[in-house]
Design a protein around this motif. Structure first.
Motif, short mmCIF file in Angstrom:
data_model
loop_
_atom_site.label_atom_id
_atom_site.label_comp_id
_atom_site.label_asym_id
_atom_site.label_seq_id
_atom_site.Cartn_x
_atom_site.Cartn_y
_atom_site.Cartn_z
N GLU A 55 0.82 -1.21 0.00
CA GLU A 55 0.00 0.00 0.00
C GLU A 55 0.86 1.27 0.00
O GLU A 55 0.49 2.28 -0.61
CB GLU A 55 -0.93 0.02 1.21
CG GLU A 55 -2.18 -0.81 1.05
CD GLU A 55 -3.16 -0.59 2.18
OE1 GLU A 55 -3.20 0.54 2.72
OE2 GLU A 55 -3.87 -1.54 2.54
N VAL A 56 1.99 1.23 0.70
CA VAL A 56 2.85 2.42 0.76
C VAL A 56 3.95 2.38 -0.30
O VAL A 56 4.90 3.16 -0.27
CB VAL A 56 3.47 2.62 2.17
CG1 VAL A 56 2.38 2.78 3.21
CG2 VAL A 56 4.40 1.45 2.55
N GLY A 57 3.83 1.43 -1.25
CA GLY A 57 4.75 1.38 -2.38
C GLY A 57 6.10 0.76 -2.09
O GLY A 57 7.08 1.04 -2.79
N MET A 85 -0.08 9.89 3.12
CA MET A 85 -0.96 10.50 4.12
C MET A 85 -2.26 11.00 3.48
O MET A 85 -3.33 10.90 4.08
CB MET A 85 -0.22 11.63 4.83
CG MET A 85 0.95 11.14 5.67
SD MET A 85 1.97 12.48 6.33
CE MET A 85 0.80 13.27 7.45
N ARG A 86 -2.17 11.54 2.28
CA ARG A 86 -3.38 11.98 1.59
C ARG A 86 -4.32 10.80 1.34
O ARG A 86 -5.54 10.92 1.49
CB ARG A 86 -3.00 12.63 0.25
CG ARG A 86 -2.39 14.01 0.37
CD ARG A 86 -1.92 14.51 -0.98
NE ARG A 86 -1.11 15.70 -0.88
CZ ARG A 86 -1.60 16.95 -0.92
NH1 ARG A 86 -2.90 17.14 -1.09
NH2 ARG A 86 -0.79 17.98 -0.81
N LYS A 87 -3.74 9.66 0.96
CA LYS A 87 -4.58 8.47 0.73
C LYS A 87 -5.26 8.02 2.02
O LYS A 87 -6.44 7.64 2.01
CB LYS A 87 -3.74 7.34 0.13
CG LYS A 87 -4.59 6.12 -0.24
CD LYS A 87 -3.76 5.02 -0.84
CE LYS A 87 -4.63 3.86 -1.30
NZ LYS A 87 -5.47 3.29 -0.22
N MET A 127 -9.21 7.76 7.60
CA MET A 127 -8.45 7.60 8.83
C MET A 127 -8.48 8.89 9.66
O MET A 127 -8.28 9.98 9.13
CB MET A 127 -7.00 7.23 8.51
CG MET A 127 -6.08 7.16 9.73
SD MET A 127 -6.55 5.92 10.95
CE MET A 127 -6.16 4.40 10.07
N THR A 128 -8.74 8.75 10.93
CA THR A 128 -8.66 9.88 11.85
C THR A 128 -7.18 10.21 12.07
O THR A 128 -6.39 9.33 12.43
CB THR A 128 -9.31 9.54 13.20
OG1 THR A 128 -10.65 9.08 12.96
CG2 THR A 128 -9.34 10.75 14.12
N MET A 129 -6.81 11.48 11.84
CA MET A 129 -5.39 11.85 11.89
C MET A 129 -5.22 13.19 12.61
O MET A 129 -5.99 14.12 12.38
CB MET A 129 -4.82 11.96 10.47
CG MET A 129 -4.85 10.65 9.70
SD MET A 129 -4.71 10.86 7.89
CE MET A 129 -3.13 11.68 7.75
N VAL A 130 -4.21 13.25 13.46
CA VAL A 130 -3.77 14.52 14.06
C VAL A 130 -2.33 14.71 13.61
O VAL A 130 -1.47 13.87 13.89
CB VAL A 130 -3.86 14.51 15.59
CG1 VAL A 130 -3.50 15.89 16.14
CG2 VAL A 130 -5.25 14.10 16.05
N VAL A 131 -2.07 15.80 12.90
CA VAL A 131 -0.79 15.98 12.21
C VAL A 131 -0.14 17.29 12.64
O VAL A 131 -0.69 18.38 12.39
CB VAL A 131 -0.98 15.99 10.68
CG1 VAL A 131 0.38 16.04 9.98
CG2 VAL A 131 -1.78 14.78 10.21
#
Length: 243
Positions: A123-125, A179-181, A187-191
């Motif tokens: 998935e992450v290449g 991260m965009r994907k 996905m819940t994300m705090v960045v």
């Protein structure tokens, strides 16, 4: 899903967080921006129980975050963290790094963990890098391994602590693409980030923090394109040259 209420944190006589109150809902992407030393990373570390906080309250899906409580293990399995400096084990293969948590924390069967680990690397290449060791990879590749490792725990949310700040500029795009994907997948994300373009395009909300307090918060495009507080305006104009 994540709630912070009047959170204070000091290191010695230095008060780093001065009453932070904020919330993150399921499926949201919230970016925390602000100058270095403003307390951004400390917020993430308190959410994940890596740092204790002095007063106030943090909860994850109703469970109070207390680094000394037995429940902290459950919280850490639900909320993964991706660090600025990757924190991979150099002596283990890429795949071994990814499956470490599921095997030893969640006690998953090895075959199940390995199958998911290989799928996540794809998935992450990085499917072809499963048997490589981290020192053989570029910084951008190592950070994508770190994201796969976080996802391997099947978390309900991921905390990102300046995930691109240690990378060469030409490597940043690959990590932000992953991260965009994740954001597109819900996905819940705090960045915590200095990547204002990412924050403006991907985040639902932005918190601007300065000197341990939330100076301004709101919809990402509103805060970053038309900030209302003079301190936010000054930060974006002078430091990031967006205005």
């Amino acid at each position: 899903m994540i709630a912070l209420t009047d959170v204070h944190k000091s290191f010695g006589e230095n008060e780093v967080l001065k009453g932070i109150s904020a919330s993150v809902h399921k499926g949201e992407v919230v970016c925390i921006v602000g100058p270095s030393g403003s307390g951004k990373s400390t917020i993430l570390r308190c959410i994940n129980g890596l740092e204790s906080y002095d007063r106030g309250e943090i909860s994850v899906e109703g469970l109070k975050v207390d680094r000394d409580a037995p429940s902290i293990v459950a919280i850490r399995t639900q909320v993964s963290m991706v660090f600025q400096r990757f924190n991979l084990f150099p002596h283990r293969t890429v795949l071994e790094n990814v499956v470490e948590g599921p095997l030893y924390v969640k006690k998953e069967p090895r075959a199940v963990a390995l199958e998911r680990g290989r799928a996540l690397l794809a998935e992450v290449g990085l499917a072809e890098k499963a048997d490589a060791h981290p020192p053989q990879l570029s910084g951008g590749q190592q950070q994508r391994v770190a994201i796969a490792r976080a996802l391997a725990m099947q978390p309900k949310a991921i905390l990102f602590d300046e995930p691109t700040s240690a990378l060469d500029p030409e490597l940043v795009g690959d990590v932000l693409g992953v991260m965009r994907k994740l954001a597109d997948d819900g996905m819940t994300m705090v960045v915590v980030t200095h990547e204002m373009g990412f924050a403006r395009d991907v985040a639902d909300r932005v918190l601007f923090i300065d000197d341990g307090v939330i100076v301004e918060q709101g919809q990402a495009k509103a805060v970053l394109n038309q900030p209302q507080h003079p301190r936010t305006q000054d930060f974006l104009r002078r430091v990031l040259h967006l205005l």
